[in-house]
Design a protein around this motif. Structure first.
Motif, PDB file in Angstrom:
ATOM      1  N   TYR A   7      27.768  52.208  40.518  1.00 55.15           N
ATOM      2  CA  TYR A   7      28.772  51.206  40.106  1.00 55.15           C
ATOM      3  C   TYR A   7      28.100  50.437  39.164  1.00 55.15           C
ATOM      4  N   ALA A  96      34.619  45.238  46.862  1.00 54.56           N
ATOM      5  CA  ALA A  96      34.872  46.454  46.556  1.00 54.56           C
ATOM      6  C   ALA A  96      35.326  47.122  47.925  1.00 54.56           C
ATOM      7  N   PHE A  98      36.258  51.000  49.303  1.00 55.86           N
ATOM      8  CA  PHE A  98      35.802  52.298  49.213  1.00 55.86           C
ATOM      9  C   PHE A  98      35.895  53.344  50.291  1.00 55.86           C
ATOM     10  N   ILE A 103      34.789  54.593  45.175  1.00 57.54           N
ATOM     11  CA  ILE A 103      35.266  53.160  45.015  1.00 57.54           C
ATOM     12  C   ILE A 103      36.744  53.150  44.621  1.00 57.54           C
TER      13      ILE A 103
END
Length: 115
Positions: A7, A96, A98, A103
């Motif tokens: 990410y 985050a 996920f 994600i």
């Protein structure tokens, strides 16, 4: 954590095709990203946001500032934005959500931003 590393790599990738490939690998198609300055949904919108941030802060990179703390499909991490070998000009904290493979949401907080 590999998902968070990929990410952040997407935030640092300046080649549009390579950035989109990273996002396709790590970001759920309709996942939202929200922070105090942005609220977007989906890979295309996130790609556009990343490109805009890169245009605003050319040459700066995002780095992890410490370890990723994760449990139960949640992760929190602090990041720095700054020159590769210099002091950060911005500092933030993201949470985050996920799955095992991508994600599904990021909620960001800005601790320090340039004036």
């Amino acid at each position: 954590m590999e998902l968070i590393g990929k990410y952040l790599a997407a935030w640092n990738e300046t080649d549009p095709a390579a950035r989109r490939a990273l996002l396709a690998d790590v970001w759920a198609d309709d996942a939202p990203y929200t922070d105090p300055l942005a609220d977007v949904r989906g890979r295309d919108a996130l790609d556009g946001l990343i490109a805009a941030v890169q245009a605003q802060f050319p040459g700066l990179v995002f780095t992890l500032a410490g370890e990723v703390d994760a449990h139960h499909h949640l992760a929190r991490f602090t990041w720095h934005l700054g020159p590769k070998d210099g002091a950060p000009v911005a500092i933030g904290f993201d949470v985050a959500e996920f799955t095992d493979t991508e994600i599904t949401r990021v909620s960001g907080f800005l601790d320090h931003v340039p004036t």
